[in-house]
Design a protein around this motif. Structure first.
Motif, PDB file in Angstrom:
ATOM      1  N   ALA A   1       0.823   4.015  -3.328  1.00  0.00           N
ATOM      2  CA  ALA A   1       0.645   5.384  -2.892  1.00  0.00           C
ATOM      3  C   ALA A   1       1.901   6.289  -3.166  1.00  0.00           C
ATOM      4  O   ALA A   1       1.185   8.044  -3.791  1.00  0.00           O
TER       5      ALA A   1
ATOM      6  N   ARG B   1      -5.575   0.827  -4.201  1.00  0.00           N
ATOM      7  CA  ARG B   1      -5.348   1.268  -2.989  1.00  0.00           C
ATOM      8  C   ARG B   1      -6.725   0.939  -1.937  1.00  0.00           C
ATOM      9  O   ARG B   1      -7.544   0.583  -1.616  1.00  0.00           O
TER      10      ARG B   1
ATOM     11  N   GLN C   1       0.940  -1.042   0.206  1.00  0.00           N
ATOM     12  CA  GLN C   1      -0.313  -0.330   0.345  1.00  0.00           C
ATOM     13  C   GLN C   1       0.905   1.599  -0.091  1.00  0.00           C
ATOM     14  O   GLN C   1       0.284   2.256  -0.649  1.00  0.00           O
TER      15      GLN C   1
END
Length: 183
Positions: free
Chosen positions: A118, A139, A114
């Motif tokens: 990002a 995500r 994750q």
């Protein structure tokens, strides 16, 4: 062993001789990798991907190409190690980071994945923002799973969140085969 298996083993021995992996030249590593992919030989593919991951003398574009071709055949830890060598290569870092995050997901390292997604969303400045889009979907997929498991059905707001989450999950289920094929 079948005649084809014997011929393949002879071909591999002809390329590498009796050399251990560390003593192979870059062209030998690449040729053996090609043979491994063509014949779906996971142990040989793992070995050559591992060799490519520690050799900085193999061009980054060749390492990225190898990572893409090995995906689904080689072990994800080997794939992640190879992609990790490309995370700071300017022309490849966004694509490499996205595929690195996918390998981390498959390895069960969701928090790390994750964080990498990002970063892809932040760093993808391409015209299409292709990898940012797929990272956003990965995500959101993770967020939907969290909402579905954490929401309490006894709270009215949770019903709304679960209903919205269910729609997002259905949308992701519909697009997932396309995402897996192209992303």
């Amino acid at each position: 062993a079948s005649p084809e298996a014997i011929a393949l083993e002879r071909k591999i021995r002809g390329i590498r001789g009796s050399k251990p992996t560390a003593k192979l030249t870059n062209p030998q590593v690449h040729t053996l990798f090609d043979v491994a992919v063509a014949h779906r030989l996971r142990p040989l593919c793992d070995e050559m991907v591992g060799a490519m991951a520690v050799r900085k003398t193999i061009a980054p574009t060749l390492r990225f190409d190898a990572a893409m071709r090995a995906s689904g055949l080689t072990a994800d830890d080997k794939l992640a190690a190879l992609l990790e060598t490309l995370l700071e290569v300017p022309s490849l870092r966004v694509a490499a980071r996205y595929h690195y995050a996918r390998a981390l997901e498959r390895l069960g390292r969701a928090d790390q994945a994750q964080a990498e997604f990002a970063r892809v969303m932040q760093d993808d400045r391409s015209e299409t923002r292709y990898y940012a889009m797929w990272s956003g979907l990965r995500r959101r997929d993770s967020d939907v799973k969290t909402v579905a498991f954490d929401a309490s059905p006894s709270v009215p707001e949770a019903h709304v969140e679960l209903d919205q989450a269910a729609r997002r999950v259905r949308a992701i289920e519909l697009i997932a085969p396309i995402a897996e094929r192209f992303g």
